[in-house]
Design a protein around this motif. Sequence first.
Motif, mmCIF file in Angstrom:
data_model
loop_
_atom_site.group_PDB
_atom_site.id
_atom_site.type_symbol
_atom_site.label_atom_id
_atom_site.label_comp_id
_atom_site.label_asym_id
_atom_site.label_seq_id
_atom_site.Cartn_x
_atom_site.Cartn_y
_atom_site.Cartn_z
ATOM 1 N N GLY A 145 0.810 -1.213 0.000
ATOM 2 C CA GLY A 145 0.000 0.000 0.000
ATOM 3 C C GLY A 145 0.841 1.259 0.000
ATOM 4 O O GLY A 145 0.499 2.248 -0.671
ATOM 5 N N LEU A 146 1.946 1.264 0.755
ATOM 6 C CA LEU A 146 2.847 2.414 0.749
ATOM 7 C C LEU A 146 3.469 2.623 -0.630
ATOM 8 O O LEU A 146 3.672 3.765 -1.069
ATOM 9 N N SER A 147 3.782 1.521 -1.313
ATOM 10 C CA SER A 147 4.330 1.640 -2.664
ATOM 11 C C SER A 147 3.306 2.246 -3.612
ATOM 12 O O SER A 147 3.623 3.133 -4.412
ATOM 13 N N TYR A 148 2.054 1.769 -3.522
ATOM 14 C CA TYR A 148 0.991 2.342 -4.351
ATOM 15 C C TYR A 148 0.829 3.833 -4.064
ATOM 16 O O TYR A 148 0.698 4.651 -4.981
ATOM 17 N N ALA A 149 0.815 4.190 -2.764
ATOM 18 C CA ALA A 149 0.612 5.583 -2.381
ATOM 19 C C ALA A 149 1.773 6.461 -2.840
ATOM 20 O O ALA A 149 1.567 7.604 -3.290
ATOM 21 N N SER A 150 3.000 5.965 -2.737
ATOM 22 C CA SER A 150 4.168 6.735 -3.168
ATOM 23 C C SER A 150 4.149 6.959 -4.680
ATOM 24 O O SER A 150 4.441 8.053 -5.166
ATOM 25 N N PHE A 151 3.803 5.898 -5.421
ATOM 26 C CA PHE A 151 3.717 6.019 -6.870
ATOM 27 C C PHE A 151 2.625 7.012 -7.249
ATOM 28 O O PHE A 151 2.796 7.852 -8.150
ATOM 29 N N SER A 152 1.504 6.924 -6.551
ATOM 30 C CA SER A 152 0.402 7.860 -6.782
ATOM 31 C C SER A 152 0.825 9.287 -6.483
ATOM 32 O O SER A 152 0.502 10.220 -7.231
ATOM 33 N N MET A 153 1.554 9.476 -5.386
ATOM 34 C CA MET A 153 2.001 10.809 -4.998
ATOM 35 C C MET A 153 2.913 11.420 -6.061
ATOM 36 O O MET A 153 2.775 12.596 -6.421
ATOM 37 N N ALA A 154 3.840 10.611 -6.580
ATOM 38 C CA ALA A 154 4.771 11.125 -7.584
ATOM 39 C C ALA A 154 4.048 11.478 -8.879
ATOM 40 O O ALA A 154 4.265 12.544 -9.463
ATOM 41 N N LEU A 155 3.170 10.579 -9.326
ATOM 42 C CA LEU A 155 2.422 10.853 -10.544
ATOM 43 C C LEU A 155 1.500 12.058 -10.360
ATOM 44 O O LEU A 155 1.403 12.919 -11.242
#
Length: 417
Positions: A145-155
């Motif tokens: 979930g943290l990976s998804y959230a980090s990727f979402s944040m960057a995009l």
Amino acid sequence: MGFWALFAVASMPILQVLLISILGAFLATNYCNILTSDARKSLNKIVFTVFTPSLMFASLAKTVTLQDIISWWFMPINIGLTFLFGGILGWIVVKILRPKPHLEGLIIATCSSGNLGNLLLIIVPAICNEDGSPFGNRNVCRSVGLSYASFSMALGGFFIWTYSYQLVKTSSEKFKALEAEEISKEPNKDFDATSQTHLLSGDDDDDQGHVAITVSSTKFSGDTGTKIIVPEEPTGNESFWKQKLEPLHKILEELMAPPTIGAILGFIFGATVWLRNLVIGDGAPLRVVQDSIKLLGDGTIPCITLILGGNLIQGLRSSTLKPLIIIAVVSVRYLLLPAIGICIVQAAGNLGFLPSDPLFHFVLMIQFSLPPAMNIGTMTQLFDVAQEECSVLFLWTYLVASIALTAWSTVFMWILS
């Protein structure tokens, strides 16, 4: 997970934002007088040039690998669709309600740009930690979930600091143009409507004592009959190439914004194994660099939220934002966009475009139901336009978010379970 347990989980990050905003509002009052207008502007510049790029780099370099980027290929499309449909709905709101010109960009930006990083970084792990979560093992769910959230944040940061940044910047330019027009009205009253060329005498001692100003036309403002002198557009090859290259120059300018650069570098370090090993991990030779950057990035969320609260004080006192605009933005963000998101994610899943992980589907859906990105407040501060109106919009959208996020999270989990 029961409704009230989910309500508590989804409400916590919103309540945190509200509590820190209240502190920022208190610091900005005359009683405390710490977060003054000048202090908020200076702090915003630090957030823009230092804290936000650091947060982007630290999160991406640590949690996102090349394989992740490949397998999550639909997420940038999904986020692009949130901006596309939100922007279209925001444009419709502007055309129907006809706000002041300098508010148009703010309204479209708040309709299209969700808080794709800060809240997801809190909400997704919190849901994973709850007993009865539909997303499997707690530790695995939290890490993924943290990976998804980090990727979402960057995009999201890339879209926000290009598309939304340009919207707010354009609003600022409109606002300044209107101010300049108001200033120019008085002198232009004495100009003859049929005049095409006027000479202004200078006081310099050199030979350039006279400057010719060519006027292409004379316009009248509304029913007042006030004359506005409109200069001719420059001609020649220089003007032609300038017009052709201007869009490219603007794109490059937005891509060179510090938050965007931080995101790009984070992607590069995360996707390149030898660069990743330089800074990530207990045995990395340059791990102190990553630790230092992460320390700086940790200051992003509290600083942005304090500034939001500080702007709120002035906004509540002097904002003339129409209630219909607030209702329209809230309706777009919490009624129309989530419904569109369900249709898009379900269709993509049925077509086989998405990984089988239900948590990935959940993150894609919730990207459509988030409150406006707090970075919009940073932009209004940077360009000195619509700060009070932005604060009022944020107040109501984040208040409603405590209920809307909980309700939509429940619906999303019910669909995916």
